[in-house]
Design an enzyme around this catalytic site. Sequence first.
Site, PDB file in Angstrom:
ATOM      1  N   CYS A  93      -6.868  -1.092   1.695  1.00 61.59           N
ATOM      2  CA  CYS A  93      -5.696  -1.143   2.601  1.00 61.59           C
ATOM      3  C   CYS A  93      -6.535  -1.736   3.991  1.00 61.59           C
ATOM      4  O   CYS A  93      -7.471  -0.826   4.484  1.00 61.59           O
ATOM      5  CB  CYS A  93      -4.801  -0.661   2.512  1.00 61.59           C
ATOM      6  SG  CYS A  93      -3.601  -0.889   3.931  1.00 61.59           S
TER       7      CYS A  93
ATOM      8  N   CYS B  87       0.760   3.110   3.488  1.00 59.66           N
ATOM      9  CA  CYS B  87       1.226   2.740   4.769  1.00 59.66           C
ATOM     10  C   CYS B  87       2.177   1.571   4.676  1.00 59.66           C
ATOM     11  O   CYS B  87       2.826   1.199   5.733  1.00 59.66           O
ATOM     12  CB  CYS B  87       0.131   2.188   5.949  1.00 59.66           C
ATOM     13  SG  CYS B  87      -0.758   0.793   5.268  1.00 59.66           S
TER      14      CYS B  87
ATOM     15  N   CYS C 209      -4.884   1.090   6.708  1.00 57.63           N
ATOM     16  CA  CYS C 209      -4.981   2.430   6.704  1.00 57.63           C
ATOM     17  C   CYS C 209      -6.370   2.931   6.101  1.00 57.63           C
ATOM     18  O   CYS C 209      -6.800   3.956   5.940  1.00 57.63           O
ATOM     19  CB  CYS C 209      -3.873   3.168   6.124  1.00 57.63           C
ATOM     20  SG  CYS C 209      -3.468   2.996   4.408  1.00 57.63           S
TER      21      CYS C 209
ATOM     22  N   CYS D 245      -8.887  -5.210  -9.672  1.00 57.98           N
ATOM     23  CA  CYS D 245      -8.558  -4.106 -10.555  1.00 57.98           C
ATOM     24  C   CYS D 245      -7.813  -2.989  -9.635  1.00 57.98           C
ATOM     25  O   CYS D 245      -8.728  -2.218  -9.288  1.00 57.98           O
ATOM     26  CB  CYS D 245      -9.830  -3.838 -11.517  1.00 57.98           C
ATOM     27  SG  CYS D 245      -9.231  -2.524 -12.898  1.00 57.98           S
TER      28      CYS D 245
ATOM     29  N   CYS E 221       0.878  -1.238  -0.052  1.00 59.06           N
ATOM     30  CA  CYS E 221      -0.190  -0.024   0.182  1.00 59.06           C
ATOM     31  C   CYS E 221       0.857   1.303  -0.040  1.00 59.06           C
ATOM     32  O   CYS E 221       1.869   1.267   0.710  1.00 59.06           O
ATOM     33  CB  CYS E 221      -0.931  -0.066   1.114  1.00 59.06           C
ATOM     34  SG  CYS E 221      -1.687   1.544   1.687  1.00 59.06           S
TER      35      CYS E 221
HETATM   36 FE    FE Z   1      -2.478   0.956   3.870  1.00 60.89          FE
END
Ligand code: FE
Length: 180
Positions: A145, A100, A148, A168, A97
């Site tokens: 995510c 984070c 976060c 996607c 991600c």
């Molecule tokens: Fe994250």
Amino acid sequence: MKGFDKRKDQVKKIAMKLKVLIVFLILITSCKGVSQEKETSSETETQKTTAFAVQKTEAEWKKELTDAQFYVLRKAATENPFTSDLLDNKKEGVYVCAGCGTEVFKSATKFDSGTGWPSFYEEIEGNVAYDVDYKIGYKRTEEHCATCGGHLGHVFEDGPEPTGERHCINGVALKFVAKN
Ligand code: FE
């Protein structure tokens, strides 16, 4: 006297119809009340589950992220297709991600979907979470995510084996960490 009875009958019939109408109206309003209540409580549930481990203010995110990352991760925008450097990346490693650093996809599950967005057939279990959005008029499974809450993309059911899933994902929401 007969005329009087007739009128009495008519009044009774009208009163009966009114009663039915009132009961009907009460039913409609109470149904509406219940469904609205449900909506409110599901909103509260979503808010409860969105207590992410990494939490920052909008100003903090804006400071840390590029504009493109901010609008995708924090505002659920979608990057233009065929714009991500990661689209054709075939190196071995892990995608994290961009907000984070949580590992969200493995390179082994990446495939070319032809859509212009990096696509994966499987997420790293437990590290992403799902929601439903109706942004473009129909139901889609939104993916973000789990650490976060940053928006990653959407999941569709037209992916390849072994899962049949097509995650996607906006390339700008990811960072690639090559395997040493
Ligand atoms: Fe994250």
